[in-house]
Design a protein around this motif. Structure first.
Motif, mmCIF file in Angstrom:
data_model
loop_
_atom_site.group_PDB
_atom_site.id
_atom_site.type_symbol
_atom_site.label_atom_id
_atom_site.label_comp_id
_atom_site.label_asym_id
_atom_site.label_seq_id
_atom_site.Cartn_x
_atom_site.Cartn_y
_atom_site.Cartn_z
ATOM 1 N N GLY A 12 26.178 -8.806 22.202
ATOM 2 C CA GLY A 12 26.052 -7.687 21.304
ATOM 3 C C GLY A 12 26.000 -8.347 19.777
ATOM 4 N N LEU A 13 26.634 -9.417 19.651
ATOM 5 C CA LEU A 13 26.310 -10.177 18.374
ATOM 6 C C LEU A 13 25.153 -10.532 18.185
ATOM 7 N N ALA A 21 23.478 -17.424 13.850
ATOM 8 C CA ALA A 21 24.118 -16.621 12.722
ATOM 9 C C ALA A 21 25.739 -16.283 13.389
ATOM 10 N N VAL A 22 25.785 -16.379 14.438
ATOM 11 C CA VAL A 22 27.176 -15.905 15.210
ATOM 12 C C VAL A 22 28.044 -17.181 15.437
ATOM 13 N N GLY A 23 29.346 -17.242 14.823
ATOM 14 C CA GLY A 23 30.107 -18.030 14.766
ATOM 15 C C GLY A 23 31.277 -17.742 16.325
ATOM 16 N N LEU A 86 18.330 -10.837 24.204
ATOM 17 C CA LEU A 86 17.664 -11.745 24.647
ATOM 18 C C LEU A 86 16.391 -12.123 23.612
ATOM 19 N N LEU A 87 15.948 -11.172 23.076
ATOM 20 C CA LEU A 87 14.897 -11.320 22.228
ATOM 21 C C LEU A 87 15.282 -12.067 21.035
ATOM 22 N N ALA A 88 16.537 -11.874 20.652
ATOM 23 C CA ALA A 88 17.229 -12.731 19.398
ATOM 24 C C ALA A 88 16.927 -14.137 19.488
ATOM 25 N N TRP A 89 16.968 -14.819 20.845
ATOM 26 C CA TRP A 89 16.544 -16.141 20.820
ATOM 27 C C TRP A 89 15.498 -16.572 20.546
ATOM 28 N N ALA A 93 14.595 -18.039 13.377
ATOM 29 C CA ALA A 93 15.908 -18.800 12.892
ATOM 30 C C ALA A 93 16.422 -19.273 14.371
ATOM 31 N N ASP A 94 16.154 -19.135 15.503
ATOM 32 C CA ASP A 94 16.886 -19.507 16.666
ATOM 33 C C ASP A 94 15.898 -20.170 17.563
#
Length: 155
Positions: A12-13, A21-23, A86-89, A93-94
């Motif tokens: 979700g994050l 960006a997620v810690g 998944l697309l966030a990867w 930036a990632d």
């Protein structure tokens, strides 16, 4: 606390903010556990990333057709693109984290034959980071370059 709940919270994050960006503290809060509990399951962020990618690769792998390698590659692309976590990867930036992880034995080893698996991961990651104009173009690229070069001997 189960690893699945932690990975679901991370998903979700990732979807909302991107992977890097997620810690770990944010993931612990989202999962409803302490940082100490999170670190018992995942000693560091890299290990959490590996577990997340392996879980999602298994999920997607279970959905893919096994009789047509072109359709399998295109279906994998569609599955990733349909899921924001998944697309966030594959955003700018990632992409570096993704490329490094995608070539690791933790991911490639899941797919079997080292050289072929490594090349197929590269093709899929490339098409996710720099997509074709549409699925028709991507299909043509896969049929022309991937099938003869990598999968030709298996067909």
């Amino acid at each position: 606390m189960k690893t699945e709940a932690i990975l679901d919270a991370a998903a979700g994050l990732f979807a909302g903010r991107g992977v890097n960006a997620v810690g770990m503290g944010e993931i612990a809060r989202a999962a409803g556990c302490s940082r100490a509990t999170l670190y018992r399951y995942f000693p560091d962020r890299h290990e959490l990333h590996v577990a997340f990618v392996q879980r999602e690769a298994r999920r997607i792998g279970g959905l893919l057709p096994t009789d047509d390698p072109v359709e399998a590659i295109l279906a994998a692309l569609r599955e990733v693109r349909a899921r924001p976590e998944l697309l966030a990867w594959f955003g700018a930036a990632d992409a570096g984290t993704t490329a490094e992880l995608a070539q690791s034995e933790a991911v490639v080893g899941m797919l079997g034959d080292g050289e072929t698996a490594r090349w197929l991961v590269r093709v899929i990651v490339s098409l996710l980071i720099v997509p074709g104009r549409d699925e028709t173009e991507e299909r043509a690229l896969v049929e022309r370059f991937v099938v003869p070069g990598v999968l030709g001997a298996r067909r």
